[in-house]
Write a protein that holds these residues in place. Structure first.
Motif, PDB file in Angstrom:
ATOM      1  N   ALA A  24       0.646  -0.999  -0.307  1.00  0.00           N
ATOM      2  CA  ALA A  24      -0.576  -0.325   0.014  1.00  0.00           C
ATOM      3  C   ALA A  24       1.066   1.433   0.181  1.00  0.00           C
ATOM      4  N   SER A  25       0.071   2.195  -0.579  1.00  0.00           N
ATOM      5  CA  SER A  25       1.204   3.615  -1.418  1.00  0.00           C
ATOM      6  C   SER A  25       1.607   3.672   0.795  1.00  0.00           C
ATOM      7  N   ARG A  26       0.446   3.829   1.673  1.00  0.00           N
ATOM      8  CA  ARG A  26       0.363   5.056   2.720  1.00  0.00           C
ATOM      9  C   ARG A  26      -0.930   3.935   3.445  1.00  0.00           C
ATOM     10  N   ALA A  27       0.554   4.220   5.209  1.00  0.00           N
ATOM     11  CA  ALA A  27      -1.261   3.399   5.903  1.00  0.00           C
ATOM     12  C   ALA A  27      -2.722   4.220   6.231  1.00  0.00           C
ATOM     13  N   PRO A  28      -3.303   3.422   6.732  1.00  0.00           N
ATOM     14  CA  PRO A  28      -4.403   4.043   6.337  1.00  0.00           C
ATOM     15  C   PRO A  28      -5.029   4.829   7.755  1.00  0.00           C
ATOM     16  N   SER A  29      -5.655   5.337   8.249  1.00  0.00           N
ATOM     17  CA  SER A  29      -6.346   6.235   8.964  1.00  0.00           C
ATOM     18  C   SER A  29      -5.970   5.773  10.273  1.00  0.00           C
ATOM     19  N   PRO A  30      -5.557   6.412  11.214  1.00  0.00           N
ATOM     20  CA  PRO A  30      -5.372   4.900  12.524  1.00  0.00           C
ATOM     21  C   PRO A  30      -7.171   5.322  13.127  1.00  0.00           C
ATOM     22  N   ASN A  31      -8.016   6.405  13.104  1.00  0.00           N
ATOM     23  CA  ASN A  31      -9.102   6.018  13.564  1.00  0.00           C
ATOM     24  C   ASN A  31      -9.564   4.905  12.551  1.00  0.00           C
TER      25      ASN A  31
END
Length: 193
Positions: A24-31
């Motif tokens: 994945a190009s970035r991590a998902p939102s922590p929320n």
């Protein structure tokens, strides 16, 4: 350690320099809420669609696709003749659809972007990940862009070159400014269904 986990689902290795993997190009939102893991029954039609869309060289290639809990932002990885798919798309959740109905032309050649308001917008496209890993089965290396790039954004679907009989990289489908000719694009999407 999950008590229901079996040793056949455990993968040990150094994934830091993984050249046959898609992240994945970035991590998902922590929320964000943890998505439901994908089932083998939901994965199977996507694998079948990916086989149809990939180059003819895939015919006769024996492989298996397994769902596992891959570490970090790994979405998929190819080990030998086995494609490993992360159970929850690195926390984003999977967009599971064999058609392109939730997508529209993206900004780059071969790219489709999720239509606003669809579930595809915030999810990782499972079909793209499976086709990417099938590319590794065929010996393709990572590329700077397109289906074989090493990272994938949520809400993006990449098409293999030549999908639906129209080679998007050919000059015939492009206008002078490098964009797709509208009639070619219409025919392309009509062929994809």
């Amino acid at each position: 350690w999950n008590p229901t986990l079996e040793w056949g689902q455990v993968l040990v290795g150094n994934f830091a320099r993984d050249t046959a993997a898609l992240h994945a190009s970035r991590a998902p939102s922590p929320n964000s809420q943890l998505p439901t893991p994908i089932s083998q029954a939901a994965l199977q039609p996507i694998v079948e669609e990916a086989v149809l869309r990939m180059p003819a060289e895939l015919e006769g290639v024996a492989f298996q696709v397994r769902i596992v809990d891959l570490p970090g932002l790994l979405l998929g990885r190819t080990v030998g003749n086995t494609i490993l798919i992360d159970h929850n798309a690195a926390g984003f959740g999977w967009h599971v659809a064999p058609t392109n109905a939730d997508f529209q032309p993206g900004g780059r050649l071969g790219e489709l972007a999720a239509r606003p308001g669809t579930e595809a917008v915030h999810r990782i496209d499972l079909l793209t990940v499976v086709m990417h890993e099938m590319g590794h089965l065929l010996g393709y290396e990572h590329a700077d862009s397109g289906l074989m790039q090493p990272a994938l954004d949520p809400g993006v679907r990449w098409l293999p070159e030549g999908d639906a009989g129209l080679d998007l990289a050919s000059g015939e489908a492009l206008l002078d400014d490098g964009s797709l000719a509208p009639e070619q694009l219409d025919a392309y999407f009509a062929a994809l269904g």
